[in-house]
Design a protein around this motif. Structure first.
Motif, mmCIF file in Angstrom:
data_model
loop_
_atom_site.group_PDB
_atom_site.id
_atom_site.type_symbol
_atom_site.label_atom_id
_atom_site.label_comp_id
_atom_site.label_asym_id
_atom_site.label_seq_id
_atom_site.Cartn_x
_atom_site.Cartn_y
_atom_site.Cartn_z
ATOM 1 N N THR A 187 -2.741 3.611 -1.807
ATOM 2 C CA THR A 187 -3.167 2.277 -2.225
ATOM 3 C C THR A 187 -3.761 2.286 -3.629
ATOM 4 O O THR A 187 -3.483 1.403 -4.434
ATOM 5 N N ARG A 188 -4.580 3.291 -3.931
ATOM 6 C CA ARG A 188 -5.287 3.329 -5.207
ATOM 7 C C ARG A 188 -4.461 3.930 -6.359
ATOM 8 O O ARG A 188 -4.595 3.510 -7.497
ATOM 9 N N ASP B 188 1.398 1.404 -9.556
ATOM 10 C CA ASP B 188 2.467 1.722 -10.506
ATOM 11 C C ASP B 188 3.838 1.815 -9.854
ATOM 12 O O ASP B 188 4.806 2.239 -10.494
ATOM 13 N N TRP B 189 3.935 1.422 -8.571
ATOM 14 C CA TRP B 189 5.177 1.625 -7.854
ATOM 15 C C TRP B 189 6.343 0.859 -8.457
ATOM 16 O O TRP B 189 7.466 1.368 -8.514
ATOM 17 N N THR C 58 12.060 2.923 -13.207
ATOM 18 C CA THR C 58 12.477 4.171 -13.844
ATOM 19 C C THR C 58 13.600 4.832 -13.060
ATOM 20 O O THR C 58 14.590 5.293 -13.635
ATOM 21 N N VAL C 59 13.451 4.862 -11.738
ATOM 22 C CA VAL C 59 14.492 5.455 -10.887
ATOM 23 C C VAL C 59 15.782 4.649 -10.994
ATOM 24 O O VAL C 59 16.875 5.228 -11.101
ATOM 25 N N ALA C 60 15.680 3.337 -11.001
ATOM 26 C CA ALA C 60 16.872 2.487 -11.109
ATOM 27 C C ALA C 60 17.586 2.716 -12.442
ATOM 28 O O ALA C 60 18.818 2.824 -12.483
#
Length: 128
Positions: free
Chosen positions: A60-61, A66-67, A73-75
């Motif tokens: 959570t913290r 930044d998810w 970035t992954v995409a």
């Protein structure tokens, strides 16, 4: 971390058997493990709940804020590799830095000079 992930964490740890603890045993050879790891491995529900709470708090913290950037970035990375597919396998392998693809040989940085000859066998390449 949603409840499903916490339940998965609790379930996976609580179903460990002695045979499944090889990683813990291996780590213990290199340095002493904290005493609570034995209780965790034996399925101590209170301790397991504490670990799940800590993982939830950490997620959570530190991860969740930044998810969306991680997903973007992954995409973008995936799109780059998909675009390289138009150039065939050599083009795709050329995108796998720090690996180098040249003359049908994939070279990887490794502290020991070693050749792995596949002789027609496949290999899985895991990205970052």
């Amino acid at each position: 971390m949603n409840g499903t992930v916490a339940v998965a964490l609790i379930t996976s740890v609580s179903t460990l058997t002695a045979a499944g603890l090889t990683g813990v045993v291996s780590a213990a050879r290199h340095r002493p493990l904290p005493g609570w790891t034995r209780r965790l491995a034996s399925g101590d529900r209170a301790l397991l709940g504490g670990v799940a709470d800590a993982a939830r708090h950490f997620h959570t913290r530190l991860i969740l804020p930044d998810w969306s950037e991680v997903e973007a970035t992954v995409a973008a990375d995936r799109e780059g590799h998909l675009d390289a597919l138009d150039g065939g396998l050599p083009a795709v392998l050329g995108t796998l830095e720090p690996f180098v693809w040249r003359d049908s040989v994939l070279t990887a940085p490794y502290p020991v000079d070693h050749d792995l000859r596949l002789h027609g066998r496949g290999r899985h390449l895991l990205g970052r």
